[in-house]
Design an enzyme around this catalytic site. Sequence first.
Site, PDB file in Angstrom:
ATOM      1  N   GLU A   1       9.640  16.135  15.026  1.00  0.00           N
ATOM      2  CA  GLU A   1      10.048  16.041  13.629  1.00  0.00           C
ATOM      3  C   GLU A   1       9.144  16.935  12.785  1.00  0.00           C
ATOM      4  OE1 GLU A   1      11.334  12.482  10.600  1.00  0.00           O
ATOM      5  OE2 GLU A   1       9.475  12.226  11.725  1.00  0.00           O
TER       6      GLU A   1
ATOM      7  N   CYS B   1      13.544  11.532   6.310  1.00  0.00           N
ATOM      8  CA  CYS B   1      13.545  11.035   7.680  1.00  0.00           C
ATOM      9  C   CYS B   1      14.906  11.190   8.347  1.00  0.00           C
ATOM     10  CB  CYS B   1      13.092   9.578   7.715  1.00  0.00           C
ATOM     11  SG  CYS B   1      14.118   8.458   6.753  1.00  0.00           S
TER      12      CYS B   1
ATOM     13  N   LYS C   1       0.853  -1.196   0.000  1.00  0.00           N
ATOM     14  CA  LYS C   1       0.000   0.000   0.000  1.00  0.00           C
ATOM     15  C   LYS C   1       0.883   1.239   0.000  1.00  0.00           C
ATOM     16  CE  LYS C   1      -1.651   2.863   2.935  1.00  0.00           C
ATOM     17  NZ  LYS C   1      -1.783   4.088   2.108  1.00  0.00           N
TER      18      LYS C   1
ATOM     19  N   GLU D   1      10.024   1.758  10.461  1.00  0.00           N
ATOM     20  CA  GLU D   1      10.965   2.892  10.373  1.00  0.00           C
ATOM     21  C   GLU D   1      10.139   4.143  10.570  1.00  0.00           C
ATOM     22  OE1 GLU D   1      12.411   5.871   9.366  1.00  0.00           O
ATOM     23  OE2 GLU D   1      13.358   5.335   7.467  1.00  0.00           O
TER      24      GLU D   1
END
Length: 489
Positions: free
Chosen positions: A385, A284, A175, A250
Amino acid sequence: MKIKRMFIDGKWIDAQNGKTRTIINPYNQETIATAAEGDTSDAKAAIAAARKAFDQGEWPNTPAVERASIVQKIAELIERDKEELAELESLDTGKTLEESRWDMDDIAGVFRYYAEIVDQNSGEMIASPIPNSVSKVVHEPVGVCGQITPWNYPLLQASWKLAPALVTGNTLVMKPSEITPLTTVKIFELIEEAGVPAGVANLVLGPGNTVGSELSTNVEVDLISFTGGIETGKKIMQAASVNVKKLALELGGKNPNIVFADAEFETAVDQAMNAVFFHAGQICSAGTRLIIEESIHDNFIEALVERVKNIKIGNGFDEDTQMGPLISGEHLTKVENYVEAGKKEGATLVVGGKRPEDPALQDGFFYLPTIFTDCTTDMSIVQDEAFGPIITVEKFQTEEEAVNLANDSIYGLAGGVWTNDIVKAERCVSKMRMGTVWINEFNLYFPHAPWGGYKQSGIGRELGKLGLEEYTETKHIFHNTDPKPFNWF
């Protein structure tokens, strides 16, 4: 406009509910494609196809050399269609075309790497302490793998999951992000062309709260691999407990980039920019926490600000563009709120901090490269983040303080150290709690080395031999070559 369809059990199909989604270019919000918008029913159909292909099909028992040959063919097809893939990626994400071309080279390299090393994971004989016996360890495919990929590097992240899963004999349902599906659809066309059997690799398009949720909770799925935000990762981890799925997560990072006074100054300045402003900071592993030794802090910031002011923002298809837009209006608002929080917390905004004024950029989701100084680790902008083109700057005086600052985070994905003193660098990296640490470098990776994080940056590793092992189960086989009655009773 032809609808981008899903690929289930070897067939290209529309969503069962008939719904579609408009895919836009974040540079100007123009419609670039229409994609099927699947839901739980499509996910279940794909899982059933993958389950059948694993339990009754030939793929898991196909010799590894034959599976490797097909995966190698996928690499060759990616190279053949590199320019088309790069253009689709830049249309979908807004990144520069040059960045997308680099991605395609890396993606082909990932498929080729796993095709080359799969025979190294065939197993081993072990010395048995029991007389008249043979003992060996073999590695077998996990089964049906659910794979959920993010919007920032759609095809790169897909390759990290697809290549090791396929070459080790698993079946899968992927997906992609519902807002950036175009290159993933294309790679499934190449997977079909390469000769992967029907049902082995399935593609479902749709949102996370339906398709992603079904992959996480369905008991017919044996492994779930997810790359994305930490809150979603936590939900997937809870959902996967229903049948104790194998997990590979992750979940991002807030990555420190330490610069000592004895570092090569110009190189460190240049790399501090490269660490963050590629793909508008939507990486990331971006080095968004710049931690500078106090004695060079002011000069470093002055040099950095002058360079940042000259970054060329624009259309990713223009050769002189150095940074494209953010992915969506929703994400732009998130970045703006992050900057406002930094101001309220007392950080000093020295450059950027707003949308560009250029009339040519008003239709896109652009945000100026931004730097905050006077930051401390108790600020949310240092801990959270942002996933945007923002650097927060902290100072340090001692090596110990630098390492302590770097480790003061719930994340532990990556970090960097800049110094000409290699002994000092080695001392620092040995104490930094991160999955990847660079010395005099930042944001470099290659397929041979594992990728993943400590702490809340995730579970497991992608890439390298460990990335292959994520998609295998380990079995010990013991053979008694001279069985005799035990006569215990």
